[in-house]
Design an enzyme around this catalytic site. Structure first.
Site, PDB file in Angstrom:
ATOM      1  N   HIS A  18      30.805  66.116 -72.064  1.00  0.00           N
ATOM      2  CA  HIS A  18      29.946  65.028 -71.581  1.00  0.00           C
ATOM      3  C   HIS A  18      28.503  65.114 -72.062  1.00  0.00           C
ATOM      4  CE1 HIS A  18      28.672  68.084 -68.661  1.00  0.00           C
ATOM      5  NE2 HIS A  18      27.584  67.361 -68.516  1.00  0.00           N
TER       6      HIS A  18
HETATM    7  C1  UD1 Z   1      24.155  64.515 -65.513  1.00  0.00           C
HETATM    8  C2  UD1 Z   1      23.170  65.661 -65.734  1.00  0.00           C
HETATM    9  C3  UD1 Z   1      23.858  66.813 -66.456  1.00  0.00           C
HETATM   10  C4  UD1 Z   1      25.126  67.220 -65.733  1.00  0.00           C
HETATM   11  C5  UD1 Z   1      26.023  66.002 -65.576  1.00  0.00           C
HETATM   12  C6  UD1 Z   1      27.316  66.313 -64.882  1.00  0.00           C
HETATM   13  C7  UD1 Z   1      20.814  65.026 -66.123  1.00  0.00           C
HETATM   14  C8  UD1 Z   1      19.764  64.889 -67.145  1.00  0.00           C
HETATM   15  N1  UD1 Z   1      22.053  65.246 -66.594  1.00  0.00           N
HETATM   16  O1  UD1 Z   1      24.502  63.992 -66.793  1.00  0.00           O
HETATM   17  O2  UD1 Z   1      22.988  67.918 -66.489  1.00  0.00           O
HETATM   18  O3  UD1 Z   1      25.784  68.219 -66.470  1.00  0.00           O
HETATM   19  O4  UD1 Z   1      25.289  65.018 -64.830  1.00  0.00           O
HETATM   20  O5  UD1 Z   1      28.137  65.206 -64.859  1.00  0.00           O
HETATM   21  O6  UD1 Z   1      20.527  64.934 -64.944  1.00  0.00           O
HETATM   22  N2  UD1 Z   1      27.909  57.215 -64.475  1.00  0.00           N
HETATM   23  C9  UD1 Z   1      28.921  56.565 -63.832  1.00  0.00           C
HETATM   24  N3  UD1 Z   1      29.264  56.968 -62.580  1.00  0.00           N
HETATM   25  C10 UD1 Z   1      28.621  57.985 -61.951  1.00  0.00           C
HETATM   26  C11 UD1 Z   1      27.580  58.640 -62.641  1.00  0.00           C
HETATM   27  C12 UD1 Z   1      27.251  58.252 -63.900  1.00  0.00           C
HETATM   28  O7  UD1 Z   1      29.526  55.649 -64.361  1.00  0.00           O
HETATM   29  O8  UD1 Z   1      28.989  58.320 -60.808  1.00  0.00           O
HETATM   30  C13 UD1 Z   1      27.536  56.808 -65.841  1.00  0.00           C
HETATM   31  C14 UD1 Z   1      26.108  56.269 -65.892  1.00  0.00           C
HETATM   32  O9  UD1 Z   1      26.069  54.911 -65.699  1.00  0.00           O
HETATM   33  C15 UD1 Z   1      25.659  56.674 -67.255  1.00  0.00           C
HETATM   34  C16 UD1 Z   1      26.443  57.934 -67.539  1.00  0.00           C
HETATM   35  O10 UD1 Z   1      27.525  57.962 -66.645  1.00  0.00           O
HETATM   36  O11 UD1 Z   1      26.054  55.707 -68.213  1.00  0.00           O
HETATM   37  C17 UD1 Z   1      25.580  59.157 -67.436  1.00  0.00           C
HETATM   38  O12 UD1 Z   1      25.190  59.474 -66.096  1.00  0.00           O
HETATM   39  P1  UD1 Z   1      23.868  60.347 -65.755  1.00  0.00           P
HETATM   40  O13 UD1 Z   1      23.903  60.791 -64.359  1.00  0.00           O
HETATM   41  O14 UD1 Z   1      22.677  59.633 -66.233  1.00  0.00           O
HETATM   42  O15 UD1 Z   1      23.990  61.619 -66.677  1.00  0.00           O
HETATM   43  P2  UD1 Z   1      25.223  62.576 -66.941  1.00  0.00           P
HETATM   44  O16 UD1 Z   1      25.617  62.413 -68.352  1.00  0.00           O
HETATM   45  O17 UD1 Z   1      26.293  62.442 -65.888  1.00  0.00           O
END
Ligand code: UD1
Length: 374
Positions: A215
């Site tokens: 991820h």
């Molecule tokens: C975040 C953390 C990372 C951790 C990871 C675990 C930061 C900078 N990054 O990254 O350290 O390892 O979480 O998963 O804080 N999304 C969904 N549903 C959700 C959550 C996210 O669809 O419940 C989508 C968001 O819309 C976005 C993407 O996933 O497009 C990324 O989510 P985000 O929380 O910004 O960062 P992660 O890549 O999950």
């Protein structure tokens, strides 16, 4: 009189770090722990499923901040949490790990004063302090550096973390080695995890499959890199079938590049939604090896003595390599790395000191000292 302690939970890897501490604090009569969920992760299978497995009550406070750019997410958490601190006046704020909400809540909390007395403010503590990848292109590295620079107490999992903090000039008395809190979550649920046969849902036998999670933006946001990773997985899966619980970020990118169908059509790779904590840990417990770019999984596999191949050029958890079962790998080296690693008797690998399921109790003792309970 009880002391108000906010436990900040934001994203999937945070939940297994606050759960053992929450349960431990509920046993201490002086402590009034509250869970503050920032809402960085909000899908049922990225959040609620973990609260259920880890026996956590619904969050006391939900900020519902959701997704956004780094600045938006960090800023929105700061704005929302500042209002909560001023209303609730916690005695202590505990932030964990390295996600955007970790640094956001630490920043909001350290600047708060409840009165003109500068001492009248919450104590801010960072659990899992001192980890460093020395790779500032990772958002998590910036979050770790900033959080550690401003926290009042730094609870570390390993000696390398203590050393990094000392090198950065942290006062010695701030650095408190407590061990790895994630191991507490596993031990808390071990009896429930072991009997599950999650692998049967994928028609696998114990030891007959590998688990894949990817991820990190560096791996999944660049189309060429993601395609190369998929090619590698397709090749490896001819030797060992693979199961891949897919993170929302990765799913979006796989679908955009039509790679999702390619993986799904291959009979040796099973794609699935992100799994709950217990189902995932059961899959890991019974697999032959793990391929990942997660931080936490490098630690869990070291604890369980399962070979782990981390698709990153560096790790903030080097003890999983020097003592544990982890190896950094690349698309071009992974086949050789797997061959080499599987030749080494795994029993020779060590579990780092204080990764023993008793970290929450050490943290609660440290909280009692910091809040002058005795
Ligand atoms: C975040 C953390 C990372 C951790 C990871 C675990 C930061 C900078 N990054 O990254 O350290 O390892 O979480 O998963 O804080 N999304 C969904 N549903 C959700 C959550 C996210 O669809 O419940 C989508 C968001 O819309 C976005 C993407 O996933 O497009 C990324 O989510 P985000 O929380 O910004 O960062 P992660 O890549 O999950």
């Amino acid at each position: 009189m009880t002391l108000k302690i906010h436990l900040i939970a934001a994203a999937r890897p945070n939940f297994m770090k606050i759960a053992p501490l929450y349960h431990e604090l509920t046993k201490r009569e002086w402590a009034e722990p509250s869970i503050v969920h920032t809402g960085q992760h909000y899908d049922v299978n990225m959040s609620d499923a973990f609260f259920q497995d880890l026996r956590l009550p619904a969050p006391d406070i939900h900020l519902e901040v959701g997704s956004g750019s780094h600045a938006e997410q960090t800023g929105n958490v700061m704005i929302a949490y500042e209002k909560i601190i001023l209303r609730e006046k916690p005695d202590m704020v505990v932030v964990v790990g390295d996600v955007n909400s970790t640094v956001a809540c630490a920043l909001a909390a350290t600047k708060i004063k409840y009165s003109d007395n500068p001492e009248d403010r919450p104590i801010v503590c960072h659990l899992e302090a001192g980890l460093r990848s020395f790779d500032r292109s990772m958002p998590e590295e910036i979050n770790r550096l900033a959080t550690d620079a401003i926290s009042d107490a730094l609870w570390t999992p390993s000696p390398d973390a203590d050393q990094h903090l000392q090198n950065e000039g942290a006062a010695k008395e701030k650095i408190i080695r407590v061990g790895n809190i994630m191991i507490d979550s596993f031990e808390f649920l071990r009896d429930k995890i072991e009997p599950l046969r999650e692998y049967e849902n994928f028609d696998f036998q114990p030891q007959g499959y590998g688990v894949v999670t990817l991820h990190r933006p560096a791996n999944v946001d660049n189309p060429q890199t993601l395609e190369a990773l998929c090619e590698m997985l397709l090749t490896l899966s001819k030797e060992l079938p693979l199961v891949m619980p897919v993170h929302p970020r990765t799913k979006k990118n796989l679908l955009q590049q039509s790679l999702w169908e390619r993986l799904e059509n291959s009979c040796n790779i099973k794609l699935t939604e992100p799994l709950s904590y217990m189902r995932f840990m059961n899959l890991v417990l019974n697999c032959k090896l793990v391929i990942t770019d997660s931080g936490g999984i490098q630690e869990e596999t070291t604890y369980l003595k399962i070979p782990c191949f981390t698709l990153r050029p560096n790790t903030e958890r080097p003890i999983t390599i020097t003592e544990g079962t982890n190896r950094l790998s690349t698309v071009s080296n992974i086949a050789t790395d797997i061959e080499e690693s599987l030749r080494v008797p795994i029993q020779d690998r060590k579990v780092p000191e204080l990764w023993d399921g008793k970290t929450a109790s050490r943290v609660a003792d440290s909280i009692a000292t910091l809040l002058k309970v005795h």
